[in-house]
Design a protein around this motif. Structure first.
Motif, PDB file in Angstrom:
ATOM      1  N   GLU A 157       3.969  -5.954  -0.466  1.00  0.00           N
ATOM      2  CA  GLU A 157       4.086  -6.068   0.993  1.00  0.00           C
ATOM      3  C   GLU A 157       4.708  -4.807   1.577  1.00  0.00           C
ATOM      4  O   GLU A 157       4.271  -4.306   2.614  1.00  0.00           O
ATOM      5  N   HIS A 158       5.726  -4.301   0.910  1.00  0.00           N
ATOM      6  CA  HIS A 158       6.427  -3.118   1.390  1.00  0.00           C
ATOM      7  C   HIS A 158       5.486  -1.916   1.484  1.00  0.00           C
ATOM      8  O   HIS A 158       5.475  -1.208   2.502  1.00  0.00           O
ATOM      9  N   ILE A 159       4.700  -1.675   0.441  1.00  0.00           N
ATOM     10  CA  ILE A 159       3.839  -0.496   0.469  1.00  0.00           C
ATOM     11  C   ILE A 159       2.655  -0.667   1.414  1.00  0.00           C
ATOM     12  O   ILE A 159       2.041   0.316   1.818  1.00  0.00           O
ATOM     13  N   ALA A 160       2.349  -1.917   1.792  1.00  0.00           N
ATOM     14  CA  ALA A 160       1.251  -2.168   2.725  1.00  0.00           C
ATOM     15  C   ALA A 160       1.681  -1.986   4.183  1.00  0.00           C
ATOM     16  O   ALA A 160       0.833  -1.853   5.066  1.00  0.00           O
ATOM     17  N   GLU A 161       2.993  -1.941   4.424  1.00  0.00           N
ATOM     18  CA  GLU A 161       3.488  -1.769   5.789  1.00  0.00           C
ATOM     19  C   GLU A 161       3.158  -0.369   6.285  1.00  0.00           C
ATOM     20  O   GLU A 161       3.211   0.593   5.529  1.00  0.00           O
ATOM     21  N   PRO A 162       2.840  -0.267   7.577  1.00  0.00           N
ATOM     22  CA  PRO A 162       2.614   1.075   8.126  1.00  0.00           C
ATOM     23  C   PRO A 162       3.916   1.872   8.096  1.00  0.00           C
ATOM     24  O   PRO A 162       5.004   1.321   8.229  1.00  0.00           O
ATOM     25  N   ILE A 163       3.778   3.162   7.911  1.00  0.00           N
ATOM     26  CA  ILE A 163       4.954   4.031   7.875  1.00  0.00           C
ATOM     27  C   ILE A 163       5.386   4.269   9.325  1.00  0.00           C
ATOM     28  O   ILE A 163       4.584   4.759  10.125  1.00  0.00           O
TER      29      ILE A 163
END
Length: 107
Positions: free
Chosen positions: A94-100
């Motif tokens: 989930e964390h890496i799928a969040e937009p930066i």
């Protein structure tokens, strides 16, 4: 969140856990074990690896309590050790799928 009194020892253990999961092959093996218990030969076939290589990685993952093994007849099936492992990986995906976020800093 409170930290345990023996924080230095726990930091070392956690670092070792992340080190093991930092290897792409081991991470794929753990992910293969999440949905349901799976045999070494099935992991090897799914990931296109040798059974001996998968067994080697599983031995390390078992020692770190990331996966658990259960013998059924002549086969050994592997699964995530507990819900903590599944949750950790789900949270990281989930964390890496969040937009930066753009916080105004140039990278």
């Amino acid at each position: 969140m409170s930290f345990p009194p023996d924080i230095d020892h726990r930091v070392d253990e956690l670092s070792d856990l992340f080190h093991l999961l930092g290897d792409p092959t081991r991470l794929r093996i753990v992910l293969a074990c999440l949905a349901q218990p799976i045999a070494v030969s099935d992991i090897a076939a799914r990931l296109d690896l040798s059974s001996s290589l998968v067994s080697h990685h599983l031995r390390l993952l078992r020692a770190a309590r990331i996966v658990k093994a259960e013998r059924q007849g002549k086969q050994v099936f592997y699964a995530a050790a507990d819900a903590h492992i599944s949750s950790l990986l789900a949270n990281m995906f989930e964390h890496i799928a969040e937009p930066i976020p753009n916080n105004g800093l140039d990278a």
